[in-house]
Design an enzyme around this catalytic site. Structure first.
Site, PDB file in Angstrom:
ATOM      1  N   LYS A 169       4.681   4.068 -10.063  1.00  0.00           N
ATOM      2  CA  LYS A 169       3.345   4.507  -9.631  1.00  0.00           C
ATOM      3  C   LYS A 169       3.343   5.982  -9.236  1.00  0.00           C
ATOM      4  O   LYS A 169       2.389   6.697  -9.543  1.00  0.00           O
ATOM      5  CB  LYS A 169       2.735   3.598  -8.554  1.00  0.00           C
ATOM      6  CG  LYS A 169       3.531   3.445  -7.293  1.00  0.00           C
ATOM      7  CD  LYS A 169       2.927   2.371  -6.383  1.00  0.00           C
ATOM      8  CE  LYS A 169       3.890   1.978  -5.282  1.00  0.00           C
ATOM      9  NZ  LYS A 169       4.410   3.083  -4.441  1.00  0.00           N
ATOM     10  N   ARG A 215      -1.775  -1.708   0.696  1.00  0.00           N
ATOM     11  CA  ARG A 215      -0.542  -2.485   0.550  1.00  0.00           C
ATOM     12  C   ARG A 215      -0.731  -3.928   1.011  1.00  0.00           C
ATOM     13  O   ARG A 215       0.173  -4.739   0.892  1.00  0.00           O
ATOM     14  CB  ARG A 215       0.579  -1.902   1.406  1.00  0.00           C
ATOM     15  CG  ARG A 215       1.281  -0.666   0.885  1.00  0.00           C
ATOM     16  CD  ARG A 215       2.159  -0.941  -0.302  1.00  0.00           C
ATOM     17  NE  ARG A 215       3.507  -0.438  -0.232  1.00  0.00           N
ATOM     18  CZ  ARG A 215       3.900   0.787  -0.544  1.00  0.00           C
ATOM     19  NH1 ARG A 215       3.047   1.697  -0.884  1.00  0.00           N
ATOM     20  NH2 ARG A 215       5.179   1.100  -0.516  1.00  0.00           N
ATOM     21  N   ARG A 234      18.201   5.771  -8.241  1.00  0.00           N
ATOM     22  CA  ARG A 234      17.199   6.847  -8.273  1.00  0.00           C
ATOM     23  C   ARG A 234      17.614   8.092  -7.482  1.00  0.00           C
ATOM     24  O   ARG A 234      18.088   8.012  -6.357  1.00  0.00           O
ATOM     25  CB  ARG A 234      15.873   6.315  -7.718  1.00  0.00           C
ATOM     26  CG  ARG A 234      14.784   7.368  -7.659  1.00  0.00           C
ATOM     27  CD  ARG A 234      13.418   6.779  -7.617  1.00  0.00           C
ATOM     28  NE  ARG A 234      13.089   6.134  -6.356  1.00  0.00           N
ATOM     29  CZ  ARG A 234      11.903   5.578  -6.114  1.00  0.00           C
ATOM     30  NH1 ARG A 234      10.992   5.538  -7.051  1.00  0.00           N
ATOM     31  NH2 ARG A 234      11.681   5.029  -4.948  1.00  0.00           N
ATOM     32  N   ARG A 271      16.472   8.989  -1.676  1.00  0.00           N
ATOM     33  CA  ARG A 271      15.606   8.629  -0.556  1.00  0.00           C
ATOM     34  C   ARG A 271      16.344   7.690   0.391  1.00  0.00           C
ATOM     35  O   ARG A 271      17.098   6.828  -0.048  1.00  0.00           O
ATOM     36  CB  ARG A 271      14.355   7.907  -1.092  1.00  0.00           C
ATOM     37  CG  ARG A 271      13.181   8.834  -1.252  1.00  0.00           C
ATOM     38  CD  ARG A 271      12.048   8.199  -1.977  1.00  0.00           C
ATOM     39  NE  ARG A 271      11.607   6.928  -1.419  1.00  0.00           N
ATOM     40  CZ  ARG A 271      10.536   6.284  -1.846  1.00  0.00           C
ATOM     41  NH1 ARG A 271       9.800   6.779  -2.829  1.00  0.00           N
ATOM     42  NH2 ARG A 271      10.183   5.135  -1.305  1.00  0.00           N
ATOM     43  N   ARG A 298      11.715  -4.490   0.514  1.00  0.00           N
ATOM     44  CA  ARG A 298      10.508  -3.869  -0.051  1.00  0.00           C
ATOM     45  C   ARG A 298       9.919  -4.742  -1.154  1.00  0.00           C
ATOM     46  O   ARG A 298       8.702  -4.877  -1.269  1.00  0.00           O
ATOM     47  CB  ARG A 298      10.842  -2.472  -0.605  1.00  0.00           C
ATOM     48  CG  ARG A 298      10.954  -1.436   0.501  1.00  0.00           C
ATOM     49  CD  ARG A 298      11.730  -0.213   0.047  1.00  0.00           C
ATOM     50  NE  ARG A 298      11.027   0.639  -0.880  1.00  0.00           N
ATOM     51  CZ  ARG A 298      11.621   1.573  -1.626  1.00  0.00           C
ATOM     52  NH1 ARG A 298      12.928   1.748  -1.555  1.00  0.00           N
ATOM     53  NH2 ARG A 298      10.921   2.313  -2.433  1.00  0.00           N
TER      54      ARG A 298
HETATM   55  P1  AMP Z   1       6.347   4.372  -1.386  1.00  0.00           P
HETATM   56  O1  AMP Z   1       6.633   5.831  -1.386  1.00  0.00           O
HETATM   57  O2  AMP Z   1       4.925   4.049  -1.812  1.00  0.00           O
HETATM   58  O3  AMP Z   1       7.387   3.556  -2.102  1.00  0.00           O
HETATM   59  O4  AMP Z   1       6.409   3.893   0.160  1.00  0.00           O
HETATM   60  C1  AMP Z   1       7.595   3.990   0.905  1.00  0.00           C
HETATM   61  C2  AMP Z   1       7.439   3.310   2.253  1.00  0.00           C
HETATM   62  O5  AMP Z   1       6.369   3.936   2.975  1.00  0.00           O
HETATM   63  C3  AMP Z   1       7.055   1.833   2.223  1.00  0.00           C
HETATM   64  O6  AMP Z   1       8.183   0.993   2.054  1.00  0.00           O
HETATM   65  C4  AMP Z   1       6.408   1.679   3.600  1.00  0.00           C
HETATM   66  O7  AMP Z   1       7.381   1.641   4.634  1.00  0.00           O
HETATM   67  C5  AMP Z   1       5.656   2.988   3.757  1.00  0.00           C
HETATM   68  N1  AMP Z   1       4.281   2.909   3.223  1.00  0.00           N
HETATM   69  C6  AMP Z   1       3.752   3.569   2.136  1.00  0.00           C
HETATM   70  N2  AMP Z   1       2.464   3.260   1.958  1.00  0.00           N
HETATM   71  C7  AMP Z   1       2.149   2.369   2.937  1.00  0.00           C
HETATM   72  C8  AMP Z   1       0.964   1.656   3.292  1.00  0.00           C
HETATM   73  N3  AMP Z   1      -0.167   1.762   2.576  1.00  0.00           N
HETATM   74  N4  AMP Z   1       1.021   0.826   4.378  1.00  0.00           N
HETATM   75  C9  AMP Z   1       2.128   0.692   5.095  1.00  0.00           C
HETATM   76  N5  AMP Z   1       3.295   1.309   4.834  1.00  0.00           N
HETATM   77  C10 AMP Z   1       3.300   2.147   3.763  1.00  0.00           C
END
Ligand code: AMP
Length: 219
Positions: A14, A89, A128, A163, A174
């Site tokens: 994404k 989410r 990654r 990361r 996750r």
């Molecule tokens: P991402 O970069 O989208 O993979 O998000 C990495 C981490 O950020 C997730 O595992 C959550 O801990 C946090 N996170 C990102 N977006 C959200 C959201 N909409 N609600 C809650 N936590 C979020």
């Protein structure tokens, strides 16, 4: 209008697809993960609290994420469209988003689901690497995605980073969180007639072409 939401398990692409859309069509890319990581890099109390939760693979509380998102959605550049990468989410966030968009006189046009099998997602996450300077993504577990020189960006020769939440334990949490809390959103948006599915296991070029076809439907 191109107001787009991506729903996808970790590593389905994404972030990559949002970046490609942003570059080609100039649609603002809003990643709640990036907004949260920005807050962490500031080293504030809030940032430290976010880091603690993010490193376990759990979701950050809805009110923190919503605060960051609302601020960004009020920027004028989102009037010509936006891509939401990582939000909503869970169902509560989807309901809050509907209320917020109504207040801002906006609405969602497309909800694109990137499907990806758990095992492929795991390999993509564990290997990654990304460039902190230009955002390019590599993978040390896929021959065709390795950087030319180990650990170094092909584009600007910056040292690549991993990361903090890209490890096996966090991945499991996750992915489970995605299945339990995020995937019910597919029904939520299906009922509104907004869902489009793409198999994202093939290649990023294939996925991007599918997305362009979907967006052209409503040109
Ligand atoms: P991402 O970069 O989208 O993979 O998000 C990495 C981490 O950020 C997730 O595992 C959550 O801990 C946090 N996170 C990102 N977006 C959200 C959201 N909409 N609600 C809650 N936590 C979020």
């Amino acid at each position: 209008m191109k107001n787009i939401i991506f729903i996808a398990p970790p590593a389905a692409g994404k972030g990559t697809q949002s970046k490609l859309l942003n570059e080609k069509y100039n649609i603002p890319h809003i990643s709640t993960g990036d907004l949260l990581r920005e807050e962490i890099s500031k080293g504030t109390d809030l940032g430290n609290k976010i880091a603690e939760t993010m490193n376990t693979g759990s979701l950050i509380s809805d009110d923190i994420v919503l605060g960051l998102l609302e601020k960004r959605l009020k920027d004028d550049d989102t009037n010509k469209g936006f891509i939401l990468d990582g939000f909503p989410r869970n169902t509560n966030q989807a309901i809050i988003l509907d209320e917020l968009l109504e207040k801002l006189n906006k609405k969602i046009d497309y909800v694109i689901v990137l499907d990806l099998d758990r095992e492929i997602a795991k390999k993509r996450i564990i290997g990654r690497l990304s460039c902190p300077k230009c955002g390019a993504i590599y993978n040390e577990l896929f021959e065709e995605l390795k950087p030319l020189n180990e650990g170094i960006c092909n584009i600007d020769e910056t040292q690549l980073i991993k990361r903090a939440d890209d490890n096996e334990t966090t991945f499991d949490k996750r992915y489970d969180t995605y299945i339990e809390q995020t995937s019910p959103l597919i029904d939520y948006y299906s009922n509104k007639g907004l869902i489009y599915n793409i198999d994202s296991s093939i290649s990023k070029e294939y996925t991007f072409k599918q997305i362009e076809d979907i967006l052209n439907i409503k040109e």
